[in-house]
Design a protein around this motif. Structure first.
Motif, short mmCIF file in Angstrom:
data_model
loop_
_atom_site.label_atom_id
_atom_site.label_comp_id
_atom_site.label_asym_id
_atom_site.label_seq_id
_atom_site.Cartn_x
_atom_site.Cartn_y
_atom_site.Cartn_z
N ASN A 547 0.87 -1.17 0.00
CA ASN A 547 0.00 0.00 0.00
C ASN A 547 0.91 1.22 0.00
OD1 ASN A 547 -2.86 -1.02 0.16
ND2 ASN A 547 -1.95 -2.18 1.85
N ALA A 548 0.66 2.18 0.86
CA ALA A 548 1.59 3.31 0.97
C ALA A 548 2.95 2.85 1.48
CB ALA A 548 1.01 4.38 1.88
N THR A 549 2.94 1.80 2.28
CA THR A 549 4.17 1.18 2.74
C THR A 549 4.27 -0.22 2.15
OG1 THR A 549 3.01 0.44 4.73
CG2 THR A 549 4.27 2.49 4.89
N PRO A 550 5.46 -0.76 2.05
CA PRO A 550 5.60 -2.10 1.48
C PRO A 550 4.98 -3.15 2.37
CG PRO A 550 7.69 -1.34 2.38
CD PRO A 550 6.76 -0.18 2.43
N SER A 551 4.53 -4.24 1.77
CA SER A 551 3.89 -5.31 2.54
C SER A 551 4.87 -5.92 3.53
CB SER A 551 3.35 -6.39 1.60
OG SER A 551 4.40 -7.18 1.08
N GLY A 552 4.34 -6.33 4.66
CA GLY A 552 5.18 -6.98 5.66
C GLY A 552 5.85 -8.22 5.12
N ASN A 553 5.12 -9.02 4.34
CA ASN A 553 5.72 -10.23 3.78
C ASN A 553 6.79 -9.90 2.76
OD1 ASN A 553 4.59 -13.07 4.53
ND2 ASN A 553 2.82 -11.72 4.65
N THR A 558 12.62 -9.83 1.64
CA THR A 558 13.81 -9.06 1.28
C THR A 558 14.87 -9.16 2.36
OG1 THR A 558 12.41 -7.47 0.08
CG2 THR A 558 14.64 -6.75 0.67
N ALA A 559 14.49 -8.90 3.60
CA ALA A 559 15.45 -8.92 4.70
C ALA A 559 16.05 -10.30 4.90
CB ALA A 559 14.77 -8.44 5.98
N ALA A 575 13.20 -19.70 4.45
CA ALA A 575 11.98 -18.98 4.86
C ALA A 575 11.61 -17.92 3.84
CB ALA A 575 12.18 -18.36 6.24
N ALA A 576 12.62 -17.22 3.32
CA ALA A 576 12.35 -16.18 2.32
C ALA A 576 11.80 -16.80 1.04
CB ALA A 576 13.64 -15.41 2.02
N ALA A 577 12.39 -17.89 0.60
CA ALA A 577 11.92 -18.54 -0.63
C ALA A 577 10.50 -19.05 -0.46
CB ALA A 577 12.87 -19.68 -1.01
N ARG A 578 10.19 -19.61 0.70
CA ARG A 578 8.82 -20.11 0.94
C ARG A 578 7.83 -18.96 0.97
NH1 ARG A 578 5.89 -22.96 5.62
NH2 ARG A 578 4.52 -24.37 4.48
N THR A 579 8.25 -17.82 1.50
CA THR A 579 7.39 -16.65 1.52
C THR A 579 7.07 -16.19 0.10
OG1 THR A 579 8.26 -15.94 3.67
CG2 THR A 579 7.18 -14.26 2.32
N LEU A 580 8.10 -16.07 -0.73
CA LEU A 580 7.86 -15.64 -2.11
C LEU A 580 7.00 -16.65 -2.87
CD1 LEU A 580 11.04 -13.93 -3.58
CD2 LEU A 580 9.09 -12.95 -2.37
N GLN A 581 7.20 -17.93 -2.59
CA GLN A 581 6.38 -18.92 -3.28
C GLN A 581 4.91 -18.77 -2.88
OE1 GLN A 581 7.64 -20.79 -5.74
NE2 GLN A 581 5.50 -21.33 -6.16
N ALA A 582 4.66 -18.47 -1.62
CA ALA A 582 3.28 -18.25 -1.17
C ALA A 582 2.67 -17.03 -1.84
CB ALA A 582 3.25 -18.09 0.35
N GLU A 602 14.01 -10.11 -7.31
CA GLU A 602 15.12 -9.61 -8.12
C GLU A 602 16.45 -9.85 -7.42
OE1 GLU A 602 18.02 -7.24 -10.11
OE2 GLU A 602 17.40 -6.89 -8.04
N PHE A 603 16.48 -9.66 -6.11
CA PHE A 603 17.70 -9.95 -5.35
C PHE A 603 17.98 -11.45 -5.35
CE2 PHE A 603 19.95 -11.11 -1.49
CZ PHE A 603 20.99 -10.19 -1.45
#
Length: 702
Positions: A547-553, A558-559, A575-582, A602-603
């Protein structure tokens, strides 16, 4: 913030709160409750519906509704007799705001603030909207009439109300958990996203879509990074043009620095004048990304002016950053920021005012309600020709003019400031300050990031070490949300990159461990917005769309990817890869709502260059190596500078295994995904090699 007369009135329950927005309503005649079990217990005991009002301190229409309705003794009497009224600051309780905004959007197909929702004592919504005038007008029902209709329905058509509440609560629950079928993520996902963003690019004025026009900093960063990845002039041109038009428009404060919330028109001229910490924190990295790509000095100027504004006006004595500045002063929106030509002539003199007017669109009739919002519609070269001045002379004169106008403006009655500290927004600004400090070699920005981080990790936390969401008047409150953890973790990684102080990386790892423990959706992947120990609401939301701020997920992914790259800890990458897959279905089908997640992708697609520097006996050469790498265009390497004696200790052990300062000379290693190239012992050679690897390290067609 508005300042209603409190003469002769007793304070209501909001007087014990810390939120400036709630305190603004502490002397309303409305018998307000903060969000609490007590309010709902009373609603149940007295069999009354709940009126929930949600807003924030910089919201112009929130102030209007307060003056018109909540300050009205007549309307307050209706609320006090027939309803239990709850006031919520959406910035303090975004979890509540998300849930009931979904209800309003389901009912009205739009949303906004102030948000006005009617609930059962079981917290189920059954009717809602946004701003209502006190009395019906121009086809819009008035708040007074709505209260009467809701009261009548509650007393005489309870079954209808109950059915509506059950249906709307079910709809909210479905919206909270809505997902898309997972799909394969690849470089094509990024290409499709770029095309989707460019399809709504405004080629005339920049930005995306038409009025009202928002900055979309995550989309801009994605265009810049993919523009470099794919050698796409269209993507870079769109980002550059948008950032230039914003910096030249009225949405930018040409005297004090920093950006207003959004533009009410398509050409960036007339903003809503509130300034939000998060907008400025997110736009600084966008201008830095563009500077890294093209080295234009005007982008650095915007960064410096924006961060200097934050240091000057939005930084607490303890070091943390305040939340917002209001749009209104003296009861008028924008009054603090606008000018008339007579004011400028009296200050600068007629001749100099003519030069200033040529540059900043100053006219006798003004460009907004008889006043002028300063903006720069013409290139400086055109203004130089029109005024018959050399560009360098013109720029010097304009800088002096701006200084004089700024000093005069500083003596006006300033807009109100919401001085609560929000962990998530502070994490975003820590990241912005740290990145700018590192890239521009500006210690004051790095120091500001350090002070803010120090305050958050030591003060805005509970006895168990978990983060809290907000701090105000000596009180840290409310269990932290997903974006509090994700944004602060990401900011601490940037702070580590700027300082090479292992403390910040260790703190990021500690917080990531809590996030992985308290927030995961073990069934579907990704993270819930609230922790497992959080207050139970009518549903548990997953924050997946920007939204106005990036999504928590998106920020969490990213982090975690960045943390995995630095530490070599595979649990973070998994954990990051599973998040992006979701999130993959959302990213593929609706990329304009998922730019932060696409930045994480992209990263993740790489390369993920890491430069390890072992100073040996020459710390000066280590500094030169850091400086050489810092200005590398995207993908610029993350850097680890580690003393030989510490290299096998702590969280960097895996990344440093097998590396040493050769013959005690400063030695650097460039590594990509665990594979390291031959060591280099010269800063210039390191930079040449980093540049050579920029494209060679990417996968084919990437």
């Amino acid at each position: 913030m508005s300042t209603p007369s409190n003469a002769g009135r007793q304070a209501n329950r909001l007087a014990g709160e810390t939120s400036p927005y709630l305190l603004q309503h502490a002397y309303n005649p409305v018998d307000w409750y903060p969000w609490s079990d007590e309010a709902f217990e009373r609603a149940n005991a007295e069999d009354k519906p709940v009126f929930l009002s949600v807003g924030y301190s910089a919201c112009h229409w929130c102030h209007v509704m307060e003056r018109e309705s909540f300050e009205s003794d007549e309307i307050a009497a209706i609320l006090n007799e027939r309803f239990i009224s709850i006031k919520v600051d959406r910035e303090e309780r975004p979890d509540i705001d998300q849930i009931y905004m979904a209800a309003v959007q389901a009912l009205t197909q739009r949303g906004g603030w102030p948000m006005s929702v009617f609930l059962t004592p079981r917290r189920e919504p059954f009717f809602g909207g946004t701003y209502w005038p006190p009395d019906s007008r121009m086809g819009m029902r008035g708040f007074r009439e709505i209260l009467q209709l809701i009261d009548e329905a509650w007393r005489t058509r309870r079954e209808d109300v109950s059915r509506s509440a059950a249906s709307l609560t079910q709809a909210v629950d479905q919206m909270a958990s809505a997902g898309f079928d997972e799909t394969q993520l690849s470089v094509e996902t990024l290409k499709n996203a770029v095309q989707s963003i460019l399809s709504v690019f405004d080629v005339r004025y920049g930005g995306f879509g038409q009025a009202p026009k928002f900055p979309h900093p995550m989309d801009l960063r994605l265009l810049i990074r993919c523009g470099q990845r794919f050698a796409s002039p269209a993507a870079l041109d769109a980002a550059r043009f948008t950032l230039d038009r914003m910096a030249a428009g009225g949405i930018y404060d040409h005297l004090g620095g920093g950006f207003h919330r959004y533009s009410t028109d398509a050409r960036w001229l007339v903003p809503h004048f509130e300034k939000m910490l998060y907008d400025n924190a997110l736009l600084v990295p966008a201008y830095l990304d563009l500077w890294l790509a093209e080295r234009r000095p005007q982008d650095v100027t915007v960064v410096r002016e924006t961060l200097d504004y934050i240091l000057r006006e939005m930084t607490a004595p303890e070091g943390a950053f305040y939340s917002t500045q209001d749009a209104d002063s003296e009861g008028e929106e924008g009054k603090f920021f606008v000018w008339t030509i007579n004011e400028v002539e009296s200050l600068l003199g007629p001749d100099e005012a003519q030069v200033f007017a040529a540059a900043y669109d100053l006219t006798p009739g003004g460009n907004w309600e008889g006043h002028t919002i300063l903006n720069r519609p013409r290139p400086i070269g055109d203004v130089a020709k029109a005024t018959d001045l050399d560009i360098s002379v013109l720029e010097k004169r304009l800088a002096d003019d701006r200084r004089r106008l700024f000093e005069t403006r500083s003596r006006r009655i300033a807009p109100g400031r919401d001085d609560k500290v929000l962990t998530s927004w502070n994490g975003l600004m820590i990241s912005a300050m740290a990145q700018a400090g590192k890239l521009l070699a500006e210690p004051c920005y790095v120091n500001a990031a350090v002070r803010a981080a120090e305050f958050l990790v030591t003060t805005v936390r509970d006895a168990d070490g978990r983060l809290l969401h907000t701090f105000k008047d000596g009180r840290a409150r409310f269990a932290a949300y997903l974006d509090d953890y994700a944004c602060l973790i990401d900011g601490l990684i940037d702070l580590h990159q700027a300082t090479q102080d292992a403390r910040w990386l260790e703190e990021a790892i500690r917080l990531a461990g809590i996030m992985l423990r308290d927030f995961p959706d073990d069934d579907e992947g990704g993270f819930y917005y609230t922790a497992s120990h959080h207050e139970r609401l009518i549903t548990r939301v997953k924050d997946s769309q920007d939204n106005a701020t990036p999504s928590g997920n998106g920020v969490a992914a990213t982090a975690l990817f960045r943390l995995a790259a630095v530490t070599g800890d595979t649990r973070f990458e998994e954990a990051a890869a599973r998040t992006l897959q979701a999130l993959s279905g959302l990213m593929s089908r609706h990329p304009r709502t998922a730019a932060q997640s696409l930045l994480a992708l992209e990263f993740a697609l790489g390369p993920q260059p890491i430069v390890v520097i072992l100073p040996g006996d020459n710390s000066e050469e280590a500094d030169r190596m850091q400086a050489a790498v810092a200005e590398a265009p995207h993908p610029s390497p993350m850097v680890l500078v580690v003393d030989e004696t510490d290299r096998l200790q702590g969280p960097l052990k895996a990344a440093l295994e097998g590396k040493q300062a050769i013959k005690r000379r400063t030695t650097s290693y460039l590594c990509e995904r665990g594979t390291c190239f031959e060591p280099l012992m010269d800063a210039a050679a390191l930079r040449v090699f980093v540049d050579a690897r920029r494209h060679a390290g990417r996968t084919p067609n990437a």
